[in-house]
Scaffold this motif. Structure first.
Motif, PDB file in Angstrom:
ATOM      1  N   PRO A  79     -23.505 -58.608 -92.232  1.00  0.00           N
ATOM      2  CA  PRO A  79     -23.373 -60.064 -92.185  1.00  0.00           C
ATOM      3  C   PRO A  79     -22.636 -60.590 -93.412  1.00  0.00           C
ATOM      4  CG  PRO A  79     -25.611 -59.400 -91.637  1.00  0.00           C
ATOM      5  CD  PRO A  79     -24.913 -58.177 -92.128  1.00  0.00           C
ATOM      6  N   SER A  80     -21.787 -61.572 -93.175  1.00  0.00           N
ATOM      7  CA  SER A  80     -20.995 -62.139 -94.274  1.00  0.00           C
ATOM      8  C   SER A  80     -21.615 -63.400 -94.841  1.00  0.00           C
ATOM      9  CB  SER A  80     -19.568 -62.442 -93.785  1.00  0.00           C
ATOM     10  OG  SER A  80     -19.609 -63.345 -92.687  1.00  0.00           O
ATOM     11  N   THR A  81     -22.582 -63.994 -94.161  1.00  0.00           N
ATOM     12  CA  THR A  81     -23.265 -65.205 -94.640  1.00  0.00           C
ATOM     13  C   THR A  81     -24.759 -65.078 -94.362  1.00  0.00           C
ATOM     14  OG1 THR A  81     -23.113 -66.402 -92.543  1.00  0.00           O
ATOM     15  CG2 THR A  81     -21.227 -66.588 -94.068  1.00  0.00           C
ATOM     16  N   PRO A  82     -25.582 -65.833 -95.081  1.00  0.00           N
ATOM     17  CA  PRO A  82     -27.013 -65.831 -94.780  1.00  0.00           C
ATOM     18  C   PRO A  82     -27.318 -66.247 -93.347  1.00  0.00           C
ATOM     19  CG  PRO A  82     -26.655 -66.780 -96.941  1.00  0.00           C
ATOM     20  CD  PRO A  82     -25.293 -66.600 -96.329  1.00  0.00           C
ATOM     21  N   ALA A  83     -26.572 -67.198 -92.815  1.00  0.00           N
ATOM     22  CA  ALA A  83     -26.797 -67.630 -91.431  1.00  0.00           C
ATOM     23  C   ALA A  83     -26.483 -66.500 -90.451  1.00  0.00           C
ATOM     24  CB  ALA A  83     -25.949 -68.860 -91.114  1.00  0.00           C
ATOM     25  N   GLU A  84     -25.454 -65.727 -90.766  1.00  0.00           N
ATOM     26  CA  GLU A  84     -25.128 -64.599 -89.906  1.00  0.00           C
ATOM     27  C   GLU A  84     -26.213 -63.527 -89.993  1.00  0.00           C
ATOM     28  OE1 GLU A  84     -21.014 -62.656 -88.607  1.00  0.00           O
ATOM     29  OE2 GLU A  84     -21.515 -62.189 -90.700  1.00  0.00           O
ATOM     30  N   ALA A  85     -26.832 -63.376 -91.173  1.00  0.00           N
ATOM     31  CA  ALA A  85     -27.935 -62.430 -91.322  1.00  0.00           C
ATOM     32  C   ALA A  85     -29.122 -62.851 -90.456  1.00  0.00           C
ATOM     33  CB  ALA A  85     -28.351 -62.337 -92.786  1.00  0.00           C
ATOM     34  N   ILE A  86     -29.407 -64.148 -90.420  1.00  0.00           N
ATOM     35  CA  ILE A  86     -30.482 -64.653 -89.555  1.00  0.00           C
ATOM     36  C   ILE A  86     -30.163 -64.341 -88.102  1.00  0.00           C
ATOM     37  CG2 ILE A  86     -31.550 -66.764 -88.676  1.00  0.00           C
ATOM     38  CD1 ILE A  86     -31.377 -67.906 -91.503  1.00  0.00           C
ATOM     39  N   TRP A  87     -28.918 -64.562 -87.711  1.00  0.00           N
ATOM     40  CA  TRP A  87     -28.522 -64.280 -86.327  1.00  0.00           C
ATOM     41  C   TRP A  87     -28.669 -62.789 -86.012  1.00  0.00           C
ATOM     42  CZ3 TRP A  87     -24.626 -61.162 -84.341  1.00  0.00           C
ATOM     43  CH2 TRP A  87     -24.403 -61.273 -82.963  1.00  0.00           C
ATOM     44  N   CYS A  88     -28.209 -61.926 -86.911  1.00  0.00           N
ATOM     45  CA  CYS A  88     -28.294 -60.485 -86.687  1.00  0.00           C
ATOM     46  C   CYS A  88     -29.737 -60.022 -86.575  1.00  0.00           C
ATOM     47  CB  CYS A  88     -27.603 -59.734 -87.829  1.00  0.00           C
ATOM     48  SG  CYS A  88     -25.809 -59.757 -87.781  1.00  0.00           S
ATOM     49  N   TYR A  89     -30.586 -60.533 -87.454  1.00  0.00           N
ATOM     50  CA  TYR A  89     -31.992 -60.148 -87.436  1.00  0.00           C
ATOM     51  C   TYR A  89     -32.619 -60.514 -86.095  1.00  0.00           C
ATOM     52  CZ  TYR A  89     -36.880 -59.812 -88.940  1.00  0.00           C
ATOM     53  OH  TYR A  89     -38.207 -59.478 -89.042  1.00  0.00           O
ATOM     54  N   ASN A  90     -32.398 -61.735 -85.653  1.00  0.00           N
ATOM     55  CA  ASN A  90     -32.967 -62.170 -84.379  1.00  0.00           C
ATOM     56  C   ASN A  90     -32.340 -61.449 -83.193  1.00  0.00           C
ATOM     57  OD1 ASN A  90     -35.020 -64.521 -84.667  1.00  0.00           O
ATOM     58  ND2 ASN A  90     -33.431 -64.994 -86.174  1.00  0.00           N
ATOM     59  N   ARG A  91     -31.063 -61.137 -83.283  1.00  0.00           N
ATOM     60  CA  ARG A  91     -30.420 -60.392 -82.201  1.00  0.00           C
ATOM     61  C   ARG A  91     -31.035 -58.999 -82.072  1.00  0.00           C
ATOM     62  NH1 ARG A  91     -28.425 -60.848 -77.507  1.00  0.00           N
ATOM     63  NH2 ARG A  91     -27.217 -62.634 -78.217  1.00  0.00           N
ATOM     64  N   HIS A  92     -31.316 -58.355 -83.207  1.00  0.00           N
ATOM     65  CA  HIS A  92     -31.926 -57.025 -83.167  1.00  0.00           C
ATOM     66  C   HIS A  92     -33.307 -57.102 -82.521  1.00  0.00           C
ATOM     67  CE1 HIS A  92     -32.723 -52.887 -84.483  1.00  0.00           C
ATOM     68  NE2 HIS A  92     -33.941 -53.316 -84.755  1.00  0.00           N
ATOM     69  N   VAL A  93     -34.120 -58.062 -82.930  1.00  0.00           N
ATOM     70  CA  VAL A  93     -35.458 -58.212 -82.363  1.00  0.00           C
ATOM     71  C   VAL A  93     -35.379 -58.565 -80.881  1.00  0.00           C
ATOM     72  CG1 VAL A  93     -37.575 -59.584 -82.478  1.00  0.00           C
ATOM     73  CG2 VAL A  93     -36.482 -58.824 -84.591  1.00  0.00           C
ATOM     74  N   PHE A  94     -34.470 -59.460 -80.536  1.00  0.00           N
ATOM     75  CA  PHE A  94     -34.295 -59.896 -79.149  1.00  0.00           C
ATOM     76  C   PHE A  94     -33.919 -58.723 -78.251  1.00  0.00           C
ATOM     77  CE2 PHE A  94     -31.662 -61.772 -75.742  1.00  0.00           C
ATOM     78  CZ  PHE A  94     -32.527 -62.746 -75.254  1.00  0.00           C
ATOM     79  N   ASP A  95     -32.997 -57.889 -78.716  1.00  0.00           N
ATOM     80  CA  ASP A  95     -32.491 -56.777 -77.904  1.00  0.00           C
ATOM     81  C   ASP A  95     -33.443 -55.590 -77.852  1.00  0.00           C
ATOM     82  OD1 ASP A  95     -30.177 -58.085 -77.210  1.00  0.00           O
ATOM     83  OD2 ASP A  95     -28.919 -57.101 -78.710  1.00  0.00           O
ATOM     84  N   ASN A  96     -34.123 -55.305 -78.955  1.00  0.00           N
ATOM     85  CA  ASN A  96     -34.878 -54.056 -79.052  1.00  0.00           C
ATOM     86  C   ASN A  96     -36.381 -54.207 -78.854  1.00  0.00           C
ATOM     87  OD1 ASN A  96     -32.839 -51.845 -80.070  1.00  0.00           O
ATOM     88  ND2 ASN A  96     -32.343 -53.710 -81.201  1.00  0.00           N
ATOM     89  N   LEU A  97     -36.916 -55.390 -79.153  1.00  0.00           N
ATOM     90  CA  LEU A  97     -38.349 -55.633 -78.976  1.00  0.00           C
ATOM     91  C   LEU A  97     -38.625 -56.530 -77.776  1.00  0.00           C
ATOM     92  CD1 LEU A  97     -41.241 -55.263 -80.044  1.00  0.00           C
ATOM     93  CD2 LEU A  97     -40.846 -57.193 -81.581  1.00  0.00           C
ATOM     94  N   ALA A  98     -37.685 -57.403 -77.443  1.00  0.00           N
ATOM     95  CA  ALA A  98     -37.850 -58.328 -76.313  1.00  0.00           C
ATOM     96  C   ALA A  98     -39.101 -59.181 -76.476  1.00  0.00           C
ATOM     97  CB  ALA A  98     -37.865 -57.578 -74.984  1.00  0.00           C
TER      98      ALA A  98
END
Length: 458
Positions: free
Chosen positions: A260-279
């Protein structure tokens, strides 16, 4: 060391003394649980929405007990031992269903929905020793509601549920999960002792070593806190956007890694990982809000505005979908709730504004090496848009593989712990006195119940 309600180990400021009984496979321990624990504690039996109509029931089972949790009137839910008062035959063998009355197919005795005896076949045969109808009613089990669940307790003298949960309710009530609905439900017949499962989800110390698939996040740090019988932990990694260390995430679909290049992008990546892998925990509204935050918050966006702005966008996404935001749920309430709650003895709950992950574990009959492990993900929906959820049952962890990549990493640990704890070379746990206080407290509570003390520690 004695912990007071709300104390963490750090607050207590002394070394953690451990004396838990880790002989999980012992028949003596199993007998203590059967006689002194499970009949004395409040347990989640079913969701209120599982029995919407008068006559709907769920058959909750623990050891030899079968308990029929039933809606007996539009505004009343009761629970009864599943045993005919004539010869003890179970009235219902099904896990759930609908009845207009309780009927015993052995000799035809009938009971009203509220348990009162309605008909005894050839009752005139008792003419010389008349039956006392009030004594023939089905025996009732305490049943109360909280968080959208029907809770049962077999002890007629137990304290009310709201007192049992007095340290939990003020913190979790603002989430209003009585309004949530199932997103999915998994049941695993797990080949481990039930306490192994509770411990696996009752601390955050394992995350940096266990959950390594698809992300590279600097190790976080958690803090355990005791609340009466129960315990919880805070996870500093929740503030993922504030870290100065590099974060990397792998796209589950493309396999590509990104930083991630910005803190906001880090938030998006974190939630995307949880959304995709933990559901779970991150549902579609929060995922969309994080995507919008990523698009509008560049590198110069004030860091102190990130979480407030994310909540504003999150509420907007709820409103677009006709979903009610809980009135008392603000950032302070979310922060106070932390990451994970252990409601003694067999429930783990992880709350977020968007979703909740809920675990329930109980012994599988009389086998100390097997348990029934239920996992629910709850989300919020506009009225009438709730999904129809069918429970999926897996016979063992291997049968579950392919259904949830995140949870599978935990399951590998459980099987290995269940084996390793039996080794002559294992002399007992060396628990982290800050991050694993919850596990020590769990075993201290078990010891209290085994010794006949069912009160909440002061």
């Amino acid at each position: 060391m004695k912990l007071q309600n709300g104390d963490s180990v750090e607050q207590a400021g002394t070394a953690l003394e451990l004396s838990p009984n880790f002989d999980y496979g012992s028949r003596d321990v199993l007998d203590l649980e059967k006689t002194r624990l499970w009949p004395k504690v409040w347990q989640m039996a079913c969701r209120v929405e599982q029995i919407p109509k008068v006559g709907d029931f769920v058959n909750y089972q623990i050891f030899d007990e079968s308990i029929l949790v039933t809606r007996t009137a539009p505004d009343r839910i009761q629970a009864f031992y599943n045993a005919c008062q004539h010869r003890g035959r179970r009235l219902q063998m099904a896990e759930s269903g609908h009845v207009s009355r309780w009927y015993c197919p052995f000799h035809g005795w009938r009971y009203q929905l509220d348990g009162a005896i309605e008909y005894v076949h050839d009752e005139h045969d008792w003419e010389g020793c008349p039956l006392k109808h009030e004594a023939l009613s089905l025996k009732e089990v305490r049943a109360e509601l909280w968080g959208g669940w029907v809770w049962i307790n077999q002890d007629p003298d137990c304290e009310p549920l709201h007192a049992y949960l007095d340290a939990v309710k003020p913190v979790l009530d603002p989430f209003e999960w009585e309004d949530g609905r199932m997103a999915w439900h998994e049941t695993i017949i797990a080949p481990v002792n039930w306490k192994v499962v509770i411990e696996a989800f009752n601390e955050n110390y394992h995350v940096s070593a266990t959950h390594v698939g698809g992300w590279r996040i600097p190790p976080g740090h958690s803090r355990g806190v005791v609340h009466g019988r129960h315990a919880m932990f805070f996870n500093q990694r929740n503030r993922v956007a504030s870290t100065s260390k590099p974060l990397r995430f792998q796209d589950r679909h493309t396999g590509e890694w990104m930083t991630p290049s910005t803190p906001a992008e880090a938030i998006w990546c974190y939630n995307r990982h949880v959304f995709d892998n933990l559901a779970a925990l991150t549902a579609e509204p929060l995922m969309k809000a994080a995507e919008r935050l990523k698009e509008e918050a560049g590198a110069d966006f004030p860091p102190e505005r990130l979480l407030p702005r994310l909540m504003e966008l999150h509420k907007e996404e709820f409103a677009k979908r006709g979903i009610k935001w809980p009135e008392r749920l603000d950032q302070a309430a979310i922060d106070r709730a932390g990451t994970d709650w252990h409601i003694f003895p067999n429930t783990i709950m992880l709350p977020t504004a968007d979703s909740a992950l809920w675990y329930r574990v109980r012994p599988n009959g009389h086998d100390p090496e097997s348990c029934i492990f239920d996992i629910w993900s709850f989300a919020r929906y506009a009225p009438g848009t709730e999904p129809a959820v069918t429970r999926h049952v897996s016979d063992g962890f291997d049968a579950f593989r392919g259904r949830n990549p995140f949870l599978e990493e935990d399951f590998d640990n459980m099987q290995a712990v269940n084996l390793g704890r039996k080794s002559r070379g294992f002399l007992g746990p060396q628990l982290n006195p800050v991050q694993e206080v919850q596990i020590a407290h769990f075993h201290k509570m078990l010891s209290r119940y085994f010794n006949g003390d069912t009160s909440s520690p002061g």
